[in-house]
Design a protein around this motif. Structure first.
Motif, PDB file in Angstrom:
ATOM      1  N   MET A   1      43.400  52.585  49.558  1.00  4.13           N
ATOM      2  CA  MET A   1      44.043  52.236  48.296  1.00  4.13           C
ATOM      3  C   MET A   1      44.692  50.863  48.397  1.00  4.13           C
ATOM      4  O   MET A   1      45.324  50.530  49.397  1.00  4.13           O
ATOM      5  CB  MET A   1      45.122  53.266  47.938  1.00  4.13           C
ATOM      6  N   LYS A   2      44.525  50.052  47.360  1.00  2.00           N
ATOM      7  CA  LYS A   2      45.142  48.734  47.264  1.00  2.00           C
ATOM      8  C   LYS A   2      46.231  48.806  46.183  1.00  2.00           C
ATOM      9  O   LYS A   2      45.995  49.345  45.105  1.00  2.00           O
ATOM     10  CB  LYS A   2      44.109  47.675  46.893  1.00  2.00           C
ATOM     11  N   ALA A   3      47.416  48.269  46.479  1.00  2.00           N
ATOM     12  CA  ALA A   3      48.552  48.346  45.560  1.00  2.00           C
ATOM     13  C   ALA A   3      48.834  46.982  44.942  1.00  2.00           C
ATOM     14  O   ALA A   3      48.896  45.970  45.648  1.00  2.00           O
ATOM     15  CB  ALA A   3      49.792  48.855  46.287  1.00  2.00           C
ATOM     16  N   ILE A   4      49.010  46.963  43.611  1.00  2.00           N
ATOM     17  CA  ILE A   4      49.277  45.734  42.868  1.00  2.00           C
ATOM     18  C   ILE A   4      50.585  45.917  42.109  1.00  2.00           C
ATOM     19  O   ILE A   4      50.676  46.735  41.198  1.00  2.00           O
ATOM     20  CB  ILE A   4      48.138  45.427  41.879  1.00  2.00           C
ATOM     21  N   PHE A   5      51.603  45.147  42.490  1.00  2.00           N
ATOM     22  CA  PHE A   5      52.902  45.208  41.835  1.00  2.00           C
ATOM     23  C   PHE A   5      52.965  44.140  40.741  1.00  2.00           C
ATOM     24  O   PHE A   5      52.684  42.971  40.992  1.00  2.00           O
ATOM     25  CB  PHE A   5      54.025  44.976  42.846  1.00  2.00           C
ATOM     26  N   ASP A  23      42.154  48.447  32.316  1.00  2.00           N
ATOM     27  CA  ASP A  23      40.913  48.448  31.536  1.00  2.00           C
ATOM     28  C   ASP A  23      39.815  47.660  32.258  1.00  2.00           C
ATOM     29  O   ASP A  23      38.663  48.101  32.318  1.00  2.00           O
ATOM     30  CB  ASP A  23      41.151  47.842  30.149  1.00  2.00           C
ATOM     31  N   TYR A  24      40.180  46.514  32.795  1.00  5.63           N
ATOM     32  CA  TYR A  24      39.186  45.647  33.435  1.00  5.63           C
ATOM     33  C   TYR A  24      38.573  46.322  34.656  1.00  5.63           C
ATOM     34  O   TYR A  24      37.356  46.383  34.806  1.00  5.63           O
ATOM     35  CB  TYR A  24      39.827  44.316  33.828  1.00  5.63           C
ATOM     36  N   TYR A  25      39.428  46.834  35.540  1.00  4.01           N
ATOM     37  CA  TYR A  25      38.912  47.487  36.743  1.00  4.01           C
ATOM     38  C   TYR A  25      38.113  48.739  36.388  1.00  4.01           C
ATOM     39  O   TYR A  25      37.066  49.016  37.001  1.00  4.01           O
ATOM     40  CB  TYR A  25      40.060  47.856  37.678  1.00  4.01           C
ATOM     41  N   ASN A 235      39.276  35.683  36.102  1.00  5.88           N
ATOM     42  CA  ASN A 235      39.899  34.806  37.089  1.00  5.88           C
ATOM     43  C   ASN A 235      40.996  35.533  37.859  1.00  5.88           C
ATOM     44  O   ASN A 235      41.152  35.344  39.073  1.00  5.88           O
ATOM     45  CB  ASN A 235      40.484  33.567  36.397  1.00  5.88           C
ATOM     46  N   LEU A 236      41.752  36.375  37.168  1.00  4.33           N
ATOM     47  CA  LEU A 236      42.790  37.146  37.840  1.00  4.33           C
ATOM     48  C   LEU A 236      42.172  38.134  38.818  1.00  4.33           C
ATOM     49  O   LEU A 236      42.650  38.280  39.950  1.00  4.33           O
ATOM     50  CB  LEU A 236      43.645  37.887  36.808  1.00  4.33           C
ATOM     51  N   GLN A 237      41.112  38.799  38.409  1.00  2.00           N
ATOM     52  CA  GLN A 237      40.454  39.749  39.310  1.00  2.00           C
ATOM     53  C   GLN A 237      39.905  39.053  40.548  1.00  2.00           C
ATOM     54  O   GLN A 237      39.998  39.580  41.665  1.00  2.00           O
ATOM     55  CB  GLN A 237      39.323  40.480  38.563  1.00  2.00           C
ATOM     56  N   ALA A 238      39.365  37.854  40.371  1.00  2.00           N
ATOM     57  CA  ALA A 238      38.854  37.103  41.522  1.00  2.00           C
ATOM     58  C   ALA A 238      39.986  36.759  42.491  1.00  2.00           C
ATOM     59  O   ALA A 238      39.820  36.841  43.713  1.00  2.00           O
ATOM     60  CB  ALA A 238      38.150  35.836  41.046  1.00  2.00           C
ATOM     61  N   LEU A 246      39.495  40.702  50.692  1.00  2.00           N
ATOM     62  CA  LEU A 246      38.888  39.635  51.497  1.00  2.00           C
ATOM     63  C   LEU A 246      37.723  38.995  50.776  1.00  2.00           C
ATOM     64  O   LEU A 246      36.697  38.627  51.367  1.00  2.00           O
ATOM     65  CB  LEU A 246      38.434  40.183  52.862  1.00  2.00           C
ATOM     66  N   GLY A 247      37.884  38.863  49.444  1.00  2.00           N
ATOM     67  CA  GLY A 247      36.887  38.153  48.660  1.00  2.00           C
ATOM     68  C   GLY A 247      35.780  39.005  48.085  1.00  2.00           C
ATOM     69  O   GLY A 247      34.949  38.520  47.349  1.00  2.00           O
TER      70      GLY A 247
END
Length: 252
Positions: A1-5, A23-25, A235-238, A246-247
């Motif tokens: 799991m990756k956490a985004i605050f 929505d995007y993910y 661009n934010l997702q990238a 890691l890209g």
């Protein structure tokens, strides 16, 4: 799991951006969980998978401890740390690929009190990152730009996370976007703007802050996002991918 605050000043659009990221993910095949950490929020533009309001009741705190709204919010946010095991159990049950954490509206309650860094340190996740929202409506003068940049850098220092800077409300500042983005990557341009808009004492203070921020690596640019249309989400997702995966991109 990756956490985004998701962090930023009150009214910057944190909850709305959280819903756009969800929505995007989701459209791109990732399983996303939503954690609301604001015990005082009334309405949210997304459905919570984990909600701190299930454990902490602002009205009950006000009544029990005879506190006003501000005192109750401070106590409520301090109490969140005591619920880390309950929150983690719920997160584990959801088991998302990405967990988006929507932090309290008042940034100081999360970033500058002990409970916020404690939650970050003790949340079980493979990778963690933060998105700092620069409220576009506040960024239209060079002195405001530097003030919020200083706040963003201070929050990064407090939270200890890789931080992505996002410019929100771009729909409201279409005539200023290019200039603001130039300020975020070109210190000379920002210095010139300061010289035209500041008196001697404030100019000296702002320049000293700016140069300190530049030495600290702040000038990495900001990503403009329209919460109304979702423009800029790719661009934010990238950027998130570079930090969290890691890209590796989310598959379309």
């Amino acid at each position: 799991m990756k956490a985004i605050f998701i962090v930023g000043t009150a009214g910057a659009g944190k909850s709305l951006l959280a819903s756009k990221i969800l929505d995007y993910y989701s459209r791109n095949g990732a399983f996303v969980g939503m954690l609301n950490l604001d015990p005082g929020v009334e309405n949210l533009p997304y459905t919570c998978d984990i909600d701190v309001r299930d454990y902490i009741d602002i009205m009950q705190i006000m009544k029990q401890y005879d506190l006003g709204p501000n005192g109750a919010m401070i106590m409520a946010n301090d109490l969140i740390a005591s619920k880390i095991d309950d929150l983690q159990n719920e997160i584990d049950n959801v088991n998302p690929d990405y967990l988006i954490i929507d932090t309290p509206g008042q940034i100081e309650l999360f970033a500058y009190r002990a409970s916020g860094p404690f939650l970050i340190q003790n949340l079980n996740a493979e990778e963690k990152a933060s998105i700092f929202l620069h409220d576009g409506s506040l960024m239209t003068s060079p002195s405001n730009f530097i003030s919020i940049a200083l706040l963003a850098t201070s929050v990064k220092l407090r939270l200890g996370l890789s931080q992505i800077n996002v410019l929100t409300k771009t729909d409201l500042i279409e005539d200023k976007i290019k200039e603001i983005l130039k300020w975020s990557t070109n210190m000379t341009s920002l210095e010139d703007a300061l010289a035209k808009n500041s008196d001697g004492e404030n100019y000296t203070l702002a320049i000293n802050i700016l140069r300190g921020l530049n030495l600290g690596g702040f000038a990495q640019g900001t990503i403009p996002i329209s919460n109304a249309t979702g423009e800029g989400m790719a661009n934010l997702q990238a950027a998130l991918s570079r930090v969290l995966n890691l890209g590796e991109e989310v598959e379309d």
